[in-house]
Scaffold this motif. Structure first.
Motif, PDB file in Angstrom:
ATOM      1  N   GLN A  99      -8.451  -2.753   7.107  1.00  0.00           N
ATOM      2  CA  GLN A  99      -9.238  -4.402   7.276  1.00  0.00           C
ATOM      3  C   GLN A  99     -10.180  -4.114   7.864  1.00  0.00           C
ATOM      4  O   GLN A  99     -11.158  -5.828   7.477  1.00  0.00           O
ATOM      5  CB  GLN A  99      -8.215  -4.763   8.534  1.00  0.00           C
ATOM      6  CG  GLN A  99      -6.780  -4.459   8.376  1.00  0.00           C
ATOM      7  CD  GLN A  99      -6.374  -5.766   7.042  1.00  0.00           C
ATOM      8  OE1 GLN A  99      -6.257  -5.257   5.291  1.00  0.00           O
ATOM      9  NE2 GLN A  99      -6.837  -7.018   6.874  1.00  0.00           N
ATOM     10  N   TYR A 133       0.674  -1.535   0.348  1.00  0.00           N
ATOM     11  CA  TYR A 133       0.021  -0.487  -0.103  1.00  0.00           C
ATOM     12  C   TYR A 133       0.958   1.477   0.588  1.00  0.00           C
ATOM     13  O   TYR A 133       2.386   0.856   0.439  1.00  0.00           O
ATOM     14  CB  TYR A 133      -0.713   0.403   1.354  1.00  0.00           C
ATOM     15  CG  TYR A 133      -2.465  -1.004   1.631  1.00  0.00           C
ATOM     16  CD1 TYR A 133      -2.781  -1.312   0.619  1.00  0.00           C
ATOM     17  CD2 TYR A 133      -1.841  -2.225   1.974  1.00  0.00           C
ATOM     18  CE1 TYR A 133      -4.366  -2.156   0.984  1.00  0.00           C
ATOM     19  CE2 TYR A 133      -2.554  -3.116   2.135  1.00  0.00           C
ATOM     20  CZ  TYR A 133      -4.180  -2.637   1.512  1.00  0.00           C
ATOM     21  OH  TYR A 133      -4.568  -4.374   2.070  1.00  0.00           O
ATOM     22  N   TYR A 184      -4.589   1.046   8.558  1.00  0.00           N
ATOM     23  CA  TYR A 184      -4.285  -0.054   8.085  1.00  0.00           C
ATOM     24  C   TYR A 184      -5.047  -0.540   8.796  1.00  0.00           C
ATOM     25  O   TYR A 184      -6.176  -1.703   8.510  1.00  0.00           O
ATOM     26  CB  TYR A 184      -3.223  -0.732   8.555  1.00  0.00           C
ATOM     27  CG  TYR A 184      -3.246  -2.456   8.107  1.00  0.00           C
ATOM     28  CD1 TYR A 184      -2.789  -2.265   6.718  1.00  0.00           C
ATOM     29  CD2 TYR A 184      -3.827  -3.467   8.909  1.00  0.00           C
ATOM     30  CE1 TYR A 184      -3.136  -3.889   5.887  1.00  0.00           C
ATOM     31  CE2 TYR A 184      -3.263  -4.567   8.173  1.00  0.00           C
ATOM     32  CZ  TYR A 184      -3.429  -4.789   6.977  1.00  0.00           C
ATOM     33  OH  TYR A 184      -3.050  -6.136   6.365  1.00  0.00           O
ATOM     34  N   ILE A 215       4.299  -1.229   3.444  1.00  0.00           N
ATOM     35  CA  ILE A 215       3.465   0.104   2.864  1.00  0.00           C
ATOM     36  C   ILE A 215       3.774   1.014   3.399  1.00  0.00           C
ATOM     37  O   ILE A 215       5.146   1.477   3.833  1.00  0.00           O
ATOM     38  CB  ILE A 215       2.049   0.534   4.558  1.00  0.00           C
ATOM     39  CG1 ILE A 215       1.956  -0.572   4.478  1.00  0.00           C
ATOM     40  CG2 ILE A 215       1.858   1.711   4.150  1.00  0.00           C
ATOM     41  CD1 ILE A 215       0.816  -0.435   6.296  1.00  0.00           C
ATOM     42  N   GLN A 255       2.498  -6.348   6.422  1.00  0.00           N
ATOM     43  CA  GLN A 255       2.257  -5.728   5.543  1.00  0.00           C
ATOM     44  C   GLN A 255       3.272  -4.906   5.136  1.00  0.00           C
ATOM     45  O   GLN A 255       3.791  -4.040   6.078  1.00  0.00           O
ATOM     46  CB  GLN A 255       0.781  -5.559   4.969  1.00  0.00           C
ATOM     47  CG  GLN A 255      -0.022  -6.186   5.020  1.00  0.00           C
ATOM     48  CD  GLN A 255      -0.206  -7.054   3.886  1.00  0.00           C
ATOM     49  OE1 GLN A 255       0.183  -6.714   2.702  1.00  0.00           O
ATOM     50  NE2 GLN A 255      -0.225  -8.025   3.668  1.00  0.00           N
TER      51      GLN A 255
END
Length: 217
Positions: free
Chosen positions: A177, A10, A173, A60, A58
């Motif tokens: 989600q 992202y 985030y 980012i 993740q």
């Protein structure tokens, strides 16, 4: 996950706002370079920094726009609020005037960003506690009353700088989600991983200094 410059899932767009001289550029430099700039020049217009972090496994990429605090630049810098996923509002704990102006900065942030933008209040220069002009408790009360996350930090020592940027990303985030942040909305401030065929992204639109209002975030 692809390699090279697209090794992230992202892109989150941040803005840093607050009065002139509160240490916005120094905080950005401490976060991106892990160094303190003793003689941070005053920002003219906007400056830009990036760093790839990890949240819940993740990768980012944070694209961070550091805006000038002078009133004469406000018309220019306001255009950068659009499509910000995170907004860091900075004041100087040793200068009450910078704290007194927080309501004005918060009004701009609330009016010019989207309702899901995560706003984080940072009291900079915590290393100068002996010169403190704003107590932790009153700033915390202001943050709580306005639904802001809050921390005191020091661009000089690095204390809580990492935490402020990362906690903002974690909150963004979480919104992705739980579905409260619509990634398809033009103003979300978040982009999914760029396509491998080199499609233009928030990064390529803005990092080269183009008109911020044309960014795809």
């Amino acid at each position: 996950m692809s390699s090279g410059p697209y090794n992230y899932s992202y892109i989150f767009k941040y803005i840093i706002i607050g009065d002139m001289g509160v240490g916005k550029s120094c905080l950005l430099h401490q976060f991106t370079e892990k160094k303190f700039m003793a003689d941070c020049p005053h920002t003219i217009g906007v400056e830009f920094g990036t760093r790839i972090i990890e949240v819940s496994g993740q990768k980012i990429k944070l694209q961070i726009w550091d805006t000038a605090g002078q009133e004469r630049f406000r018309a220019v810098t306001r255009s950068y609020y659009r499509g910000a996923a995170g907004a860091l509002i900075i004041y100087d704990i040793t200068r009450r005037s910078t704290y007194n102006h927080l309501s004005s900065w918060l009004t701009d942030a609330r009016n010019l960003t989207n309702p899901n933008t995560v706003i984080f209040l940072i009291g900079n220069k915590s290393d100068l506690d002996a010169q403190r002009d704003v107590t932790y408790d009153e700033a915390k009360k202001f943050a709580d009353e306005n639904g802001l996350k809050f921390v005191e930090a020091s661009a000089k020592t690095g204390e809580n700088v990492e935490e402020a940027f990362l906690e903002t990303a974690k909150k963004i985030y979480e919104s992705i989600q739980d579905g409260s942040l619509d990634l398809n909305a033009a103003e979300s401030g978040v982009q999914k991983k760029p396509t491998a065929n080199g499609a233009r992204t928030l990064s390529s639109e803005n990092a080269e200094g183009r008109n911020p209002s044309s960014c795809s975030c």
